[in-house]
Structures are given as structure tokens and as C-alpha cells.
Write a protein that holds these residues in place. Structure first.
Motif, PDB file in Angstrom:
ATOM      1  N   ILE A 160      -6.605  -8.743  24.603  1.00 36.36           N
ATOM      2  CA  ILE A 160      -6.635  -7.709  23.568  1.00 36.36           C
ATOM      3  C   ILE A 160      -6.385  -6.337  24.192  1.00 36.36           C
ATOM      4  O   ILE A 160      -6.976  -5.994  25.220  1.00 36.36           O
ATOM      5  CB  ILE A 160      -7.992  -7.707  22.840  1.00 36.36           C
ATOM      6  CG1 ILE A 160      -8.252  -9.059  22.178  1.00 36.36           C
ATOM      7  CG2 ILE A 160      -8.057  -6.575  21.819  1.00 36.36           C
ATOM      8  CD1 ILE A 160      -7.210  -9.469  21.164  1.00 36.36           C
ATOM      9  N   TYR A 163      -6.041  -2.618  18.235  1.00 38.99           N
ATOM     10  CA  TYR A 163      -5.334  -2.873  16.980  1.00 38.99           C
ATOM     11  C   TYR A 163      -4.408  -1.699  16.669  1.00 38.99           C
ATOM     12  O   TYR A 163      -3.204  -1.857  16.516  1.00 38.99           O
ATOM     13  CB  TYR A 163      -6.296  -3.094  15.816  1.00 38.99           C
ATOM     14  CG  TYR A 163      -5.557  -3.423  14.535  1.00 38.99           C
ATOM     15  CD1 TYR A 163      -5.201  -4.734  14.257  1.00 38.99           C
ATOM     16  CD2 TYR A 163      -5.167  -2.417  13.654  1.00 38.99           C
ATOM     17  CE1 TYR A 163      -4.465  -5.041  13.110  1.00 38.99           C
ATOM     18  CE2 TYR A 163      -4.445  -2.715  12.507  1.00 38.99           C
ATOM     19  CZ  TYR A 163      -4.092  -4.033  12.240  1.00 38.99           C
ATOM     20  OH  TYR A 163      -3.354  -4.325  11.123  1.00 38.99           O
ATOM     21  N   PHE A 181     -11.372  -3.308  17.752  1.00 38.58           N
ATOM     22  CA  PHE A 181     -11.258  -4.491  18.604  1.00 38.58           C
ATOM     23  C   PHE A 181     -11.392  -5.764  17.777  1.00 38.58           C
ATOM     24  O   PHE A 181     -10.615  -6.713  17.930  1.00 38.58           O
ATOM     25  CB  PHE A 181     -12.337  -4.450  19.692  1.00 38.58           C
ATOM     26  CG  PHE A 181     -12.172  -5.486  20.770  1.00 38.58           C
ATOM     27  CD1 PHE A 181     -11.556  -5.172  21.963  1.00 38.58           C
ATOM     28  CD2 PHE A 181     -12.644  -6.789  20.598  1.00 38.58           C
ATOM     29  CE1 PHE A 181     -11.408  -6.124  22.971  1.00 38.58           C
ATOM     30  CE2 PHE A 181     -12.506  -7.745  21.578  1.00 38.58           C
ATOM     31  CZ  PHE A 181     -11.881  -7.413  22.772  1.00 38.58           C
ATOM     32  N   ILE A 184      -8.196  -6.946  15.679  1.00 39.14           N
ATOM     33  CA  ILE A 184      -7.124  -7.641  16.379  1.00 39.14           C
ATOM     34  C   ILE A 184      -7.632  -8.925  17.027  1.00 39.14           C
ATOM     35  O   ILE A 184      -6.945  -9.953  17.041  1.00 39.14           O
ATOM     36  CB  ILE A 184      -6.445  -6.715  17.431  1.00 39.14           C
ATOM     37  CG1 ILE A 184      -5.372  -7.464  18.217  1.00 39.14           C
ATOM     38  CG2 ILE A 184      -7.460  -6.107  18.377  1.00 39.14           C
ATOM     39  CD1 ILE A 184      -4.247  -8.008  17.376  1.00 39.14           C
ATOM     40  N   TRP A 185      -8.853  -8.906  17.525  1.00 37.64           N
ATOM     41  CA  TRP A 185      -9.431 -10.106  18.151  1.00 37.64           C
ATOM     42  C   TRP A 185      -9.516 -11.248  17.142  1.00 37.64           C
ATOM     43  O   TRP A 185      -9.142 -12.391  17.428  1.00 37.64           O
ATOM     44  CB  TRP A 185     -10.816  -9.781  18.710  1.00 37.64           C
ATOM     45  CG  TRP A 185     -11.478 -10.917  19.433  1.00 37.64           C
ATOM     46  CD1 TRP A 185     -11.303 -11.282  20.740  1.00 37.64           C
ATOM     47  CD2 TRP A 185     -12.450 -11.836  18.889  1.00 37.64           C
ATOM     48  NE1 TRP A 185     -12.104 -12.358  21.048  1.00 37.64           N
ATOM     49  CE2 TRP A 185     -12.806 -12.728  19.931  1.00 37.64           C
ATOM     50  CE3 TRP A 185     -13.043 -11.980  17.637  1.00 37.64           C
ATOM     51  CZ2 TRP A 185     -13.739 -13.757  19.759  1.00 37.64           C
ATOM     52  CZ3 TRP A 185     -13.964 -13.012  17.455  1.00 37.64           C
ATOM     53  CH2 TRP A 185     -14.306 -13.884  18.501  1.00 37.64           C
ATOM     54  N   PHE A 199      -9.607  -8.094  28.031  1.00 37.27           N
ATOM     55  CA  PHE A 199      -9.001  -6.985  27.295  1.00 37.27           C
ATOM     56  C   PHE A 199      -8.670  -5.852  28.246  1.00 37.27           C
ATOM     57  O   PHE A 199      -9.135  -5.820  29.394  1.00 37.27           O
ATOM     58  CB  PHE A 199      -9.926  -6.502  26.174  1.00 37.27           C
ATOM     59  CG  PHE A 199     -11.167  -5.772  26.634  1.00 37.27           C
ATOM     60  CD1 PHE A 199     -11.239  -4.380  26.565  1.00 37.27           C
ATOM     61  CD2 PHE A 199     -12.274  -6.459  27.109  1.00 37.27           C
ATOM     62  CE1 PHE A 199     -12.383  -3.704  26.968  1.00 37.27           C
ATOM     63  CE2 PHE A 199     -13.418  -5.784  27.509  1.00 37.27           C
ATOM     64  CZ  PHE A 199     -13.475  -4.414  27.435  1.00 37.27           C
TER      65      PHE A 199
END
Length: 308
Positions: A160, A163, A181, A184-185, A199
């Protein structure tokens, strides 16, 4: 005095009577002494038992006090825990027990994708049989879910980045960072079935935007089991007016300074120059005696030093 005379028998009788009196008395005296001694022993043992009982009682009370104190401390810690720790309870992974060191190893990493450039890089990596790590962003991931799946299917690490990649927004607070976070995760997890465990901070773990909260973010992400990676070799491919040859030498000329090197590159649409030299870069690094691997959360992280 003749034996058998009257006087003799009188004395004999008196002697027997005396013995009959003395023997029980002596025995009684002996028993009395023994009883007295036993009584003293019992008294001593009773005192020791009382002492031990008191000590056990004090120990029990002490343990109860310690337990009560620990419970109060634990309760206080729970009460003092930052509220953001309760956010997104599913956003956690299994933390590594210890970090592994991989000597003479290079970790190629790409930020900001996926894009069509990512596909070109994947083709080269597949041909060269080299694993890599891709730190992806939200908009590009949602636009290219098939590339996310290809990254995982071909044995690379999917990590990651952010986003939104908007520094002012994501570093406004710890809560803001977690919100970005998680978005997007969770998308990556739902799309690929894989939970990313690594990440990379936008701008690196220490930058002008997060200096007030980076330690809190790091602590919270580590608590959730994630490992973050900065870099110790930069391709410079995000710089303006850079050439393909400069990108190549920025990597190959600095690899040998490190036993374990994490290389920063990018795979946005405007990073075609990086793709154009990737194969030559891999060949040069291999010729220097290094092997390639992908980042996982049990690999000892390369991180920036905390300067402020």
C-alpha cells in the motif's frame, strides 16, 4: 542378720514396698519431663506455624494488591488509549516474530501504479524471473484491477502507498491517515483476496507534512502488524528532465554501497523511461553478484532515521 529370720523378711518387705513406690514416681517424673519437653516443642511448632500462616496471608494480600494495581493500570491504559485504535478493527495482519536479514539482496520497488507502465515492467520481470514490490495508489488501482491481480498471481508483493496521495489530507491527523489507508487496503483485499502487509509512506516516513504525527502513525501501524519500507537507493525517475541513462546509473552506481538495497522507482504513466532501462538495470545488478527478492513484512525494513 540371718536369711530367713523375721528381721530379714521385714527388710525385704520394706525394700519391695519402697521400690513399688519409687519406680512409678520415677516413671511419672520422667514422663512429666518428656511431656514438658513435648509441650515446649509443640509450642515452638505452633509459633512457627502461626508465623508461616501470617506470612502466607501477607503474601496473598500482597499478591491481591499487585493484581488489583495491575488491573487498575490496565484499565487506565485502556482508558488512555487513543480513540483511533478502535477504528477499522479488521485492518490488521499477523506481525512478524522477528525480522530477517538477506545479505547481497536487492529489492526493486515501484510506487504510484498500477498503470500501463506496470504491465511493461511485469513483462520484463517475468522474462528475467525477478520478483519485485509494487506500492499502489487508490485511483490507479481502481482503474486497473486486473493489473493488481496479475501482480499477485506472478509472485510479486502488493503493498500500500496511499489512496489519494494528497499529503495535506492524509497527514492531517492519525485518523485521516488510517481512513485513507483503509480505503485502498480494503479495495486491494476485496479485489485480489490478499491482505497487504507492507506499505510505504507518501513522501517517505519522515517528510515536511507529517513531522508532527509520523511517530504516532508508525506506532499505530506497527501495532496492527504492518511493516513500512523507505529506501536507500533512489532511481530519481520522479525528477524533471532526467534521462534514461541517469536513471540507470542512479541505481547501478549506488547498489554496491549496501548489502541490502531497497530501490525506489515509479510506475505511473509518465515513467516510461524507467521501463526502458529496467532490463539493463537487472542485468547489471545480477552481474555485481546480487540476488533479487520481494519485500514482506518479516524482512528487516530500510527506514529513514528519525531526525526530528
Amino acid at each position: 542378720m540371718r536369711i530367713g529370720s523375721v528381721k530379714f523378711f521385714k527388710r525385704l518387705i520394706l525394700t519391695v514396698v519402697a521400690l513399688m513406690i519409687l519406680i512409678p514416681v520415677s516413671t511419672s517424673i520422667g514422663l512429666g519431663v518428656e511431656v514438658h519437653q513435648r509441650g515446649q516443642e509443640i509450642g515452638r511448632l505452633s509459633g512457627e506455624l502461626a508465623t508461616v500462616s501470617n506470612e502466607l496471608l501477607e503474601t496473598q494480600l500482597s499478591n491481591e494488591k499487585i493484581l488489583a494495581t495491575n488491573q487498575k493500570i490496565a484499565q487506565g491504559l485502556r482508558q488512555d488509549s487513543p480513540p483511533y485504535q478502535s477504528l477499522y478493527p479488521d485492518m490488521c495482519v499477523e506481525a512478524p516474530v522477528l525480522y530477517r536479514d538477506m545479505p547481497k539482496t536487492v529489492y526493486l520497488s515501484f510506487d504510484d501504479g498500477p498503470s500501463s507502465v506496470t504491465e511493461k515492467n511485469l513483462d520484463i520481470l517475468k522474462e528475467k524471473q525477478v520478483p519485485a514490490t509494487f506500492f499502489v495508489t487508490g485511483a490507479n488501482s481502481e482503474a486497473n484491477p486486473d493489473i493488481l491481480c496479475r501482480i499477485v498471481a506472478e509472485g510479486h508483493t502488493l503493498g500500500i502507498h496511499t489512496y489519494s496521495h494528497k499529503y495535506d489530507d492524509i497527514y492531517a491527523s492519525v485518523e485521516a491517515y488510517l481512513e485513507d489507508f483503509y480505503k485502498i487496503w480494503n479495495y486491494v483485499y476485496e479485489t485480489t483476496g490478499e491482505k497487504p502487509t507492507v506499505f510505504r509512506f507518501a513522501g517517505g516516513s519522515i517528510n515536511a507534512y507529517n513531522r508532527g504525527i509520523y511517530q504516532d502513525i508508525v506506532a499505530e501501524m506497527l501495532r496492527r502488524g504492518f511493516t513500512y519500507y523507505d529506501w536507500n537507493v533512489s532511481s530519481g525517475d520522479a525528477s524533471k528532465n532526467i534521462t534514461a541513462l541517469q536513471i540507470l546509473h542512479n541505481v547501478t552506481d549506488y547498489i554496491e554501497r549496501h548489502d541490502s538495497a531497497v530501490v525506489l522507482m515509479h510506475d505511473r504513466e509518465d515513467n516510461a523511461l524507467t521501463s526502458s532501462v529496467l532490463a539493463e538495470m537487472i542485468d547489471s545488478i545480477s552481474a555485481s553478484g546480487y540476488r533479487f527478492s520481494r519485500l514482506r513484512n518479516d524482512i528487516r525494513p530500510v527506514t529513514f532515521a528519525y531526525g526530528y
